[in-house]
Design a protein around this motif. Structure first.
Motif, PDB file in Angstrom:
ATOM      1  N   HIS A   1      13.465  14.633  10.233  1.00  0.00           N
ATOM      2  CA  HIS A   1      12.751  13.486  10.807  1.00  0.00           C
ATOM      3  C   HIS A   1      12.239  13.860  12.197  1.00  0.00           C
ATOM      4  O   HIS A   1      13.019  14.236  13.066  1.00  0.00           O
TER       5      HIS A   1
ATOM      6  N   HIS B   1       3.809  11.631   6.497  1.00  0.00           N
ATOM      7  CA  HIS B   1       3.782  10.350   7.211  1.00  0.00           C
ATOM      8  C   HIS B   1       2.778   9.456   6.511  1.00  0.00           C
ATOM      9  O   HIS B   1       2.099   9.883   5.578  1.00  0.00           O
ATOM     10  N   HIS B   2       2.683   8.209   6.976  1.00  0.00           N
ATOM     11  CA  HIS B   2       1.980   7.188   6.196  1.00  0.00           C
ATOM     12  C   HIS B   2       0.478   7.103   6.437  1.00  0.00           C
ATOM     13  O   HIS B   2      -0.207   6.350   5.753  1.00  0.00           O
TER      14      HIS B   2
ATOM     15  N   SER C   1       8.825   4.526   6.463  1.00  0.00           N
ATOM     16  CA  SER C   1       7.430   4.321   6.065  1.00  0.00           C
ATOM     17  C   SER C   1       7.223   2.883   5.598  1.00  0.00           C
ATOM     18  O   SER C   1       8.094   2.276   4.976  1.00  0.00           O
TER      19      SER C   1
ATOM     20  N   GLN D   1       8.760   9.417   0.636  1.00  0.00           N
ATOM     21  CA  GLN D   1       8.381   9.207   2.037  1.00  0.00           C
ATOM     22  C   GLN D   1       9.643   8.964   2.858  1.00  0.00           C
ATOM     23  O   GLN D   1      10.701   8.628   2.317  1.00  0.00           O
ATOM     24  N   HIS D   2       9.515   9.114   4.176  1.00  0.00           N
ATOM     25  CA  HIS D   2      10.641   8.775   5.042  1.00  0.00           C
ATOM     26  C   HIS D   2      10.956   7.289   4.913  1.00  0.00           C
ATOM     27  O   HIS D   2      10.064   6.460   4.683  1.00  0.00           O
TER      28      HIS D   2
ATOM     29  N   ASP E   1       7.444   7.398  11.090  1.00  0.00           N
ATOM     30  CA  ASP E   1       7.976   7.969   9.850  1.00  0.00           C
ATOM     31  C   ASP E   1       7.630   9.440   9.665  1.00  0.00           C
ATOM     32  O   ASP E   1       7.802   9.982   8.577  1.00  0.00           O
ATOM     33  N   SER E   2       7.142  10.102  10.706  1.00  0.00           N
ATOM     34  CA  SER E   2       6.770  11.518  10.579  1.00  0.00           C
ATOM     35  C   SER E   2       7.992  12.370  10.243  1.00  0.00           C
ATOM     36  O   SER E   2       9.071  12.190  10.809  1.00  0.00           O
TER      37      SER E   2
ATOM     38  N   SER F   1       4.009   9.446  14.517  1.00  0.00           N
ATOM     39  CA  SER F   1       4.253   8.154  13.873  1.00  0.00           C
ATOM     40  C   SER F   1       5.758   8.001  13.715  1.00  0.00           C
ATOM     41  O   SER F   1       6.504   8.981  13.788  1.00  0.00           O
TER      42      SER F   1
ATOM     43  N   PRO G   1       9.861  11.946  14.557  1.00  0.00           N
ATOM     44  CA  PRO G   1       8.975  10.868  15.014  1.00  0.00           C
ATOM     45  C   PRO G   1       8.235  11.248  16.291  1.00  0.00           C
ATOM     46  O   PRO G   1       8.648  12.151  17.023  1.00  0.00           O
TER      47      PRO G   1
END
Length: 204
Positions: free
Chosen positions: A107, A56-57, A82, A78-79, A114-115, A112, A109
């Motif tokens: 995925h 994640h970001h 992100s 990254q997802h 974008d987790s 976050s 979420p």
């Protein structure tokens, strides 16, 4: 698939170097601090880094990205949701290939938007979605108790109990666990309705 687990920084983060043992092609998951430890693993094992992958970001999982890319000439994954700079956006179900190994993107979420978790070779890298004995917080921007509930109970809870869990932080009583053990011992994963979980997490 060999896992090099490194505790780094002062927030008990884990950075991972995941090695395809047959070809030495590898990936780095969540580089942040103490990059000399990561470089040491790369050089001692003569590894070729193909990708830097962020679960994640958040800065404590990404602050080492640029330095590692510069050192390894790798690309950042990254997802797709992100907001950070990356080379390869991925979605649920995508496969990340390196050497003769692969990691599947799940995925998840909640902590976050974008987790994501990464699954391969009997292992799951869970980022800040699930820790040993706990789960990620939901009070940061993009966090959602409702989404985390579904990520934990509709996705992770249904995975193979034998999957070895490698979390994003060393917050538990051991540095890694298994999905099955967490289902038995992690108070976050005890069966609850969505509304009960939101009450439990102090969310709405």
């Amino acid at each position: 698939m060999k896992v090099h687990q490194l505790q780094v920084g002062n927030m008990q983060n884990f950075t991972y170097v995941v090695e395809d043992e047959e070809t030495k092609e590898s990936v780095i998951i969540d580089p942040s601090w103490d990059l000399d430890l990561v470089i040491d693993i790369i050089e001692k094992n003569n590894l070729k880094i193909k990708y830097v992958i962020n679960t994640h970001h958040h800065f404590d999982h990404t602050v080492g990205n640029d330095a590692m890319v510069k050192y390894t000439k790798s690309k950042i994954i990254q997802h797709k949701s992100s907001t950070l700079k990356n080379d390869i956006p991925v979605s649920n179900g995508d496969k990340i290939l390196f050497g003769k190994s692969e990691l599947v993107v799940i995925h998840t979420p909640g902590h976050s938007e974008d987790s994501m978790c990464l699954i391969g070779d009997g292992k799951i890298f869970s980022g800040d979605t699930l820790f040993v004995g706990n789960c990620g917080r939901i009070d940061l921007p993009g966090g959602s108790g409702r989404e985390l509930y579904h990520s934990l109970f509709d996705v992770l809870y249904k995975l193979d109990d034998n999957l070895i869990l490698y979390p994003g932080h060393d917050y538990g009583n051991s540095p890694y666990s298994s999905i099955g053990k967490e289902k038995k011992t992690n108070f976050v994963l005890q069966p609850r309705t969505e509304s009960e979980f939101l009450d439990f997490m102090g969310s709405d």
